[in-house]
Design an enzyme around this catalytic site. Sequence first.
Site, PDB file in Angstrom:
ATOM      1  N   LYS A 187      32.958  35.854  21.647  1.00 52.12           N
ATOM      2  CA  LYS A 187      34.172  36.114  20.860  1.00 52.12           C
ATOM      3  C   LYS A 187      33.935  35.804  19.388  1.00 52.12           C
ATOM      4  O   LYS A 187      34.608  36.347  18.502  1.00 52.12           O
ATOM      5  CB  LYS A 187      35.365  35.324  21.411  1.00 52.12           C
ATOM      6  CG  LYS A 187      35.146  33.815  21.535  1.00 52.12           C
ATOM      7  CD  LYS A 187      35.436  33.039  20.284  1.00 52.12           C
ATOM      8  CE  LYS A 187      35.059  31.581  20.449  1.00 52.12           C
ATOM      9  NZ  LYS A 187      35.247  30.782  19.244  1.00 52.12           N
ATOM     10  N   THR A 244      40.554  32.947  17.502  1.00 51.86           N
ATOM     11  CA  THR A 244      39.434  32.991  16.564  1.00 51.86           C
ATOM     12  C   THR A 244      39.519  34.190  15.630  1.00 51.86           C
ATOM     13  O   THR A 244      39.064  34.126  14.493  1.00 51.86           O
ATOM     14  CB  THR A 244      38.092  33.026  17.330  1.00 51.86           C
ATOM     15  OG1 THR A 244      38.099  32.024  18.342  1.00 51.86           O
ATOM     16  CG2 THR A 244      36.933  32.750  16.412  1.00 51.86           C
TER      17      THR A 244
END
Length: 333
Positions: A187, A244
């Site tokens: 990610k 994120t």
Amino acid sequence: MNITVLGSGGWGTALALLLLENGHEVTLWSYRQEESDNLRERRENPVLSGVVLPEGLNLTADMACVKNSEVVVLATPSFAVRATAAQARPFLAPGAVLVSVSKGVEKDTSLTLTDVIAQEVGEGHPVVALSGPSHAEEVSRGVPTAVVAASQDQAAAELVQDIFMNPRFRVYATDDVVGVELGAALKNVIALCAGVSDGLGLGDNTKAMLMTRGLTEIARLGEAMGGRKETFAGLAGIGDLIVTCTSMHSRNRRCGIAIGKGTPPQQAVKEVGMVVEGYYAAANAKALADKLGVEMPITAAAYQVLYEGKDPKTVVVELMTRDKKHESEESWV
């Protein structure tokens, strides 16, 4: 319980404070004596401004601190995990549980970090990966957070649940270690891409596309490596991806923004001032995808920008003009 946290960056410090709050005897280890001395004198970690380090938190740079620890948490950058595990090995108590909270894949070997730890410490030490949407800045301030503990050893995963959980920090358990670790590592690549998109001024539609299709290719690689598809719809997958890609706490997103605005990638990494895991993960992910024959166009594009000097604007056009696809590989089967 006696617990040592190896790595006194923001994440290691935040978790040490959480464990101390939960009533454990906690030692926070620093790689350098100077860093440990600064923490002791200032009673504050510079990356967690305003968060006081209580006198009850033990601070040291001596690896012998793990001798009596029932649980050892490895919270170093991914590139330092192997060396730290090897350094700790001679001091580990029999049966000590090791918890990996770093996010990444080892360069050169492409091993997940729990595999790296297990390889270094040998048998007799259960290894657990702890991951999820969890900025250190927020955990240290008591913001409600949920993560997942992954291990092939059910008792070890549930022990990690027990020692970390409190009313502001919830822990789920799973045995899909591969899925949890790959979601955590990859990610960061997509977050870099989301940052580049922001730096280029492309808008919310573009970021949503990157996040959605990015998760699809992460899950594709995860399944090829033995992970379960549903894990990527959980905390270590979509949960970590959302936080994120959208938060300015994310050093990966901040690095990407700088690249999108024209800063050369290596300079952008340097300017962030902390480890940008997505920069390294992009190379590892591409190597894994090539090895396994998994299609990962966004990751490949990130690699071209980060390592081959390709213009992000050109990469966007190439991604948008790829051959037509069905959204689901199962469509009209």
